[in-house]
Motif scaffolding. Structure first.
Motif, mmCIF file in Angstrom:
data_model
loop_
_atom_site.group_PDB
_atom_site.id
_atom_site.type_symbol
_atom_site.label_atom_id
_atom_site.label_comp_id
_atom_site.label_asym_id
_atom_site.label_seq_id
_atom_site.Cartn_x
_atom_site.Cartn_y
_atom_site.Cartn_z
ATOM 1 N N UNK A 1 0.852 -1.205 0.000
ATOM 2 C CA UNK A 1 0.000 0.000 0.000
ATOM 3 C C UNK A 1 0.885 1.252 0.000
ATOM 4 N N UNK A 2 1.902 1.238 0.858
ATOM 5 C CA UNK A 2 2.794 2.400 0.972
ATOM 6 C C UNK A 2 3.524 2.647 -0.344
ATOM 7 N N UNK A 3 4.080 1.580 -0.922
ATOM 8 C CA UNK A 3 4.849 1.731 -2.162
ATOM 9 C C UNK A 3 3.978 2.241 -3.314
ATOM 10 N N UNK A 4 2.784 1.672 -3.456
ATOM 11 C CA UNK A 4 1.932 2.095 -4.580
ATOM 12 C C UNK A 4 1.405 3.511 -4.385
ATOM 13 N N UNK A 5 1.194 3.906 -3.127
ATOM 14 C CA UNK A 5 0.768 5.285 -2.871
ATOM 15 C C UNK A 5 1.896 6.243 -3.235
ATOM 16 N N UNK A 6 3.141 5.862 -2.905
ATOM 17 C CA UNK A 6 4.291 6.679 -3.332
ATOM 18 C C UNK A 6 4.361 6.751 -4.865
ATOM 19 N N UNK B 1 2.209 10.050 -20.585
ATOM 20 C CA UNK B 1 2.559 8.730 -20.030
ATOM 21 C C UNK B 1 2.483 8.734 -18.495
ATOM 22 N N UNK B 2 2.817 9.878 -17.888
ATOM 23 C CA UNK B 2 2.716 9.964 -16.425
ATOM 24 C C UNK B 2 1.267 9.744 -15.998
ATOM 25 N N UNK B 3 0.343 10.311 -16.762
ATOM 26 C CA UNK B 3 -1.077 10.185 -16.437
ATOM 27 C C UNK B 3 -1.528 8.723 -16.577
ATOM 28 N N UNK B 4 -1.062 8.066 -17.648
ATOM 29 C CA UNK B 4 -1.398 6.645 -17.852
ATOM 30 C C UNK B 4 -0.842 5.796 -16.701
ATOM 31 N N UNK B 5 0.408 6.052 -16.325
ATOM 32 C CA UNK B 5 1.027 5.262 -15.245
ATOM 33 C C UNK B 5 0.296 5.482 -13.913
ATOM 34 N N UNK B 6 -0.114 6.721 -13.665
ATOM 35 C CA UNK B 6 -0.887 7.028 -12.450
ATOM 36 C C UNK B 6 -2.149 6.158 -12.398
ATOM 37 N N UNK B 7 -2.820 6.072 -13.542
ATOM 38 C CA UNK B 7 -4.034 5.264 -13.646
ATOM 39 C C UNK B 7 -3.741 3.792 -13.337
ATOM 40 N N UNK B 8 -2.684 3.256 -13.939
ATOM 41 C CA UNK B 8 -2.327 1.833 -13.731
ATOM 42 C C UNK B 8 -1.963 1.573 -12.269
ATOM 43 N N UNK B 9 -1.217 2.478 -11.637
ATOM 44 C CA UNK B 9 -0.852 2.267 -10.224
ATOM 45 C C UNK B 9 -2.087 2.339 -9.327
ATOM 46 N N UNK B 10 -3.049 3.182 -9.701
ATOM 47 C CA UNK B 10 -4.304 3.237 -8.953
ATOM 48 C C UNK B 10 -5.023 1.894 -9.019
ATOM 49 N N UNK B 11 -5.001 1.277 -10.204
ATOM 50 C CA UNK B 11 -5.625 -0.048 -10.347
ATOM 51 C C UNK B 11 -4.858 -1.092 -9.530
ATOM 52 N N UNK B 12 -3.532 -0.971 -9.500
ATOM 53 C CA UNK B 12 -2.710 -1.890 -8.686
ATOM 54 C C UNK B 12 -3.101 -1.772 -7.211
ATOM 55 N N UNK B 13 -3.259 -0.544 -6.751
ATOM 56 C CA UNK B 13 -3.617 -0.326 -5.344
ATOM 57 C C UNK B 13 -4.977 -0.956 -5.042
ATOM 58 N N UNK B 14 -5.892 -0.847 -5.998
ATOM 59 C CA UNK B 14 -7.215 -1.469 -5.824
ATOM 60 C C UNK B 14 -7.084 -2.992 -5.742
ATOM 61 N N UNK B 15 -6.220 -3.552 -6.594
ATOM 62 C CA UNK B 15 -5.990 -5.013 -6.578
ATOM 63 C C UNK B 15 -5.423 -5.434 -5.211
ATOM 64 N N UNK B 16 -4.473 -4.656 -4.695
ATOM 65 C CA UNK B 16 -3.899 -4.954 -3.374
ATOM 66 C C UNK B 16 -4.997 -4.906 -2.307
ATOM 67 N N UNK B 17 -5.776 -3.844 -2.318
ATOM 68 C CA UNK B 17 -6.836 -3.692 -1.316
ATOM 69 C C UNK B 17 -7.848 -4.844 -1.385
ATOM 70 N N UNK B 18 -8.136 -5.320 -2.615
ATOM 71 C CA UNK B 18 -9.086 -6.432 -2.773
ATOM 72 C C UNK B 18 -8.600 -7.707 -2.084
ATOM 73 N N UNK B 19 -7.278 -7.824 -1.894
ATOM 74 C CA UNK B 19 -6.729 -9.003 -1.216
ATOM 75 C C UNK B 19 -6.743 -8.845 0.307
#
Lengths: 81, 205
Positions: free
Chosen positions: B126-131, B166-184
């Motif tokens: 959570x910490x890493x993806x928020x960073x 590309x920064x905007x796209x990466x922000x979006x992907x990391x947000x999805x990663x954080x959601x995947x982490x939270x779902x676990x």
């Protein structure tokens, strides 16, 4: 801009963007379908590029007399497109 | 492992010589929110990431950041082509020139050398993806700032706009990663345990 370089760059970008999307949506069938379409387009674009400019990667050197990898222009020089 | 493709992810063809602009743009190579920091951050963090989708995103985005380092370096290289001593003296390029001639050195616009103090690898998903999400926004702001500086250089603007996007796209992907982490995790308490360290959800009581 040169068409060969332009299409390699644009197809490569679309493919990479689809890959990033698939990383977080690995079950998305529509994205997977697009991935396969762009993967074959990319393969073709690489072949066209290599015919014109030489190897794109060091392990794709076809010339048996000279290592063309060192010869083709380095991308930061510009002027290719 | 990695295999280098001898091409830029986005073509760079800059006709003008503009050392002043180069000293600002070098910040996205080795500055606090630059591409080198981004790449090292994501490629280092992935070893502590327990979820496969986020591992894939960290690997592929970390790899794309390497390609962005090369794009930034190409811009700086081309902006400093055919420099005269007069241009070096008149455009504020003398400090950079003194230490690096026209070589590419990872530093900030202010001249601070690249340091890994710009990034963190905390070993907590959570910490890493928020960073990571914050890092993408900071990079986007830096590109916004640079775009204001290069209004009269359309060739440079064109490339910086691509990188900003590309920064905007990466922000979006990391947000999805954080959601995947939270779902676990435990939806009653996402911080009940660190899935990269604790063996069970009871560890922190």
């Amino acid at each position: 801009m040169n068409n060969t370089v332009k299409s390699l760059a644009s197809i490569g970008l679309v493919l990479y963007d689809i890959i990033l999307y698939l990383d977080t949506h690995p079950c998305d069938k529509a994205a997977l379908k697009a991935y396969h379409v762009y993967r074959s387009m990319y393969k073709e674009a690489v072949e066209n590029y290599e015919q014109q400019y030489g190897p794109l990667t060091a392990n794709c050197n076809e010339n048996e007399n000279y290592f063309d990898w060192v010869n083709s222009p380095w991308p930061w020089e510009g002027g290719m497109c | 492992m990695w295999i280098y493709e001898k091409r830029l992810q986005y073509p760079v063809n800059i006709k003008e010589t503009n050392p002043k602009l180069a000293t600002a743009i070098i910040s996205q190579y080795g500055g606090p929110d630059g591409e080198a920091a981004a790449s090292f951050r994501y490629l280092s963090q992935r070893y502590a990431m327990p979820y496969k989708e986020a591992c894939a995103a960290l690997t592929d985005i970390g790899t794309e950041e390497l390609a962005h380092m090369e794009i930034i370096a190409s811009i700086v290289k081309q902006l400093t082509r055919n420099l005269t001593m007069k241009q070096i003296e008149d455009c504020g390029f003398a400090p950079y020139y003194t230490d690096h001639t026209i070589g590419i050195y990872p530093q900030s616009a202010g001249g601070t050398p690249f340091t890994t103090a710009y990034l963190q690898s905390k070993g907590d998903p959570i910490t890493d993806l928020t960073e990571d999400m914050a890092a993408e926004q900071k990079a986007r702001t830096t590109y916004d700032n640079l775009l204001r500086l290069c209004k009269d250089s359309p060739d440079v603007c064109d490339v910086l706009k691509f990188l900003r996007e590309r920064e905007v796209v990466h922000f979006q992907r990391f947000g999805e990663c954080l959601q995947i982490v939270n779902d676990h995790l435990d939806s009653n308490n996402f911080y009940a345990f660190n899935p990269a360290f604790d063996r069970s959800s009871n560890c922190l009581g």
